[in-house]
Design an enzyme around this catalytic site. Structure first.
Site, PDB file in Angstrom:
ATOM      1  CB  VAL A 189      24.428  29.848 -28.753  1.00  0.00           C
ATOM      2  CG1 VAL A 189      25.548  30.467 -28.909  1.00  0.00           C
ATOM      3  CG2 VAL A 189      23.472  30.634 -27.877  1.00  0.00           C
ATOM      4  CG  HIS A 212       7.434  30.247 -22.220  1.00  0.00           C
ATOM      5  ND1 HIS A 212       7.346  31.877 -22.253  1.00  0.00           N
ATOM      6  CD2 HIS A 212       8.340  29.784 -22.061  1.00  0.00           C
ATOM      7  CE1 HIS A 212       8.797  31.923 -22.170  1.00  0.00           C
ATOM      8  NE2 HIS A 212       9.413  30.898 -22.208  1.00  0.00           N
ATOM      9  CB  THR A 213       2.177  24.945 -21.944  1.00  0.00           C
ATOM     10  OG1 THR A 213       0.965  24.718 -21.344  1.00  0.00           O
ATOM     11  CG2 THR A 213       2.997  23.825 -22.473  1.00  0.00           C
ATOM     12  CG  ASN A 225      22.644  30.423 -21.088  1.00  0.00           C
ATOM     13  OD1 ASN A 225      21.328  30.402 -21.274  1.00  0.00           O
ATOM     14  ND2 ASN A 225      23.516  30.428 -22.016  1.00  0.00           N
ATOM     15  NE  ARG A 237      14.847  29.201 -20.071  1.00  0.00           N
ATOM     16  CZ  ARG A 237      15.655  29.722 -18.967  1.00  0.00           C
ATOM     17  NH1 ARG A 237      16.258  28.932 -17.872  1.00  0.00           N
ATOM     18  NH2 ARG A 237      15.836  31.020 -19.227  1.00  0.00           N
TER      19      ARG A 237
END
Length: 319
Positions: A71, A194-195, A95, A63
């Site tokens: 950004v 997202h696994t 964050n 992540r």
């Protein structure tokens, strides 16, 4: 003739300067082969150790790349701490109290500095650590392009505006990724991150109590750990099937209306990305290949190269 020759010489010089500029802006998988040949093995060793100690750290390090590269490009700006005269990105809404793994990056940086002082950038460490984390949890590997340099600035406002929120609908997700040069297909593939990992109750409470496109048994099982009020920081796995294995179960869950976040289930909700989710749910190899390719592309977002930026000695602050 003299003026013609002079003009040619000037043109050639400009052309060569352009070539040099282009070369300096290119990342290379062999960037550290000579300057720090043990850099990649050193990073991998530290990542493997961290993930062995806590499997969730793999998702956290993955992540970090996402929240860094979205950004102002992959420049390690997300690692910078606030000071009395400098505002970083750590307190941005996506964050604050959420991204983690900074101590692991610190350890990696310290280890690399001990063998090759001032050579390996924090920005490169972030993208290599993300790849190694995925591999450590059973996912695919990919060739990381290297040679990024570290920013001396950060942008709290861009972190707040450009990192996709878990409340986004499909159109918002497509737009958010499109703004960074990704197709809808690539967005669906990268969402497969997202696994692995977990989410805080505050980010999925509205879904499990208010939404109808969710398996009722699944929603009920989550409500015991995420009451309608309070316990905002209680965690639940993004993929309840195999939460610490990097596989395609995330997509199988979506097909069964078991996406944890609102933004997750939006990928399979009667919209334009349903077929892509279906493909990934039945073909693990297709997903893993597309995910790896997407990560390479993400790692190439606006890197600082050549003489831009710096090589930080401490990833948390500028030199």
């Amino acid at each position: 003739m003299a003026s013609s020759s002079s003009s040619f010489g000037t043109t050639l010089s400009v052309f060569l300067l352009v070539l040099v500029g282009m070369a300096s802006a290119q990342l290379s998988s062999t960037y550290y082969n000579t300057s720090c040949p043990n850099a990649l093995s050193t990073i991998k060793s530290a990542v493997d150790s961290a993930v062995d100690s806590e499997s969730r750290m793999g998702a956290s390090l993955l992540r970090l790349q996402f929240h860094d590269c979205f950004v102002n490009g992959c420049d390690a700006s997300v690692l910078l701490d606030d000071t009395s005269t400098f505002t970083g990105e750590k307190t941005a809404a996506p964050n604050n109290g959420s991204i983690r793994g900074f101590d692991v990056i610190d350890t990696i940086k310290s280890n690399v500095e001990s063998i090759c002082p001032g050579v390996v950038s924090c920005a490169d460490i972030v993208v290599v650590a993300a790849r190694d984390s995925v591999v450590a949890l059973g996912g695919p590997s990919w060739t990381v392009q290297l040679g990024r340099r570290d920013s001396t600035t950060a942008s709290l406002s861009t972190a707040n505006s450009d990192i996709p929120a878990p409340t986004l609908n499909l159109s918002g997700l497509i737009s958010s990724f499109s703004n960074k040069g990704f197709t809808a297909k690539e967005m669906v593939a990268l969402s497969g991150a997202h696994t692995i990992g977990q989410a805080r109750c505050t980010n999925f409470r509205a879904r499990i109590y208010n939404e109808t496109n969710i398996d009722s048994t699944f929603a009920s099982s989550l409500q015991s750990n995420c009451p309608s009020t309070g316990s905002d920081n209680n965690l639940s796995p993004l993929d309840t099937t195999s939460p610490t294995t990097f596989d395609n179960a995330y997509y199988t869950n979506l097909v069964n209306n078991k996406g944890l976040l609102h933004s997750d289930q939006q990928l399979y909700n009667g919209g334009s990305t349903d077929s892509q989710v279906s493909t990934y749910s039945t073909s693990s190899s297709t997903f893993l290949t597309d995910f790896a390719n997407g990560m390479v592309k993400m790692g190439n977002l606006s890197p600082l190269t050549g003489t831009s930026g710096e090589i930080r000695t401490n990833c948390r602050k500028t030199n």
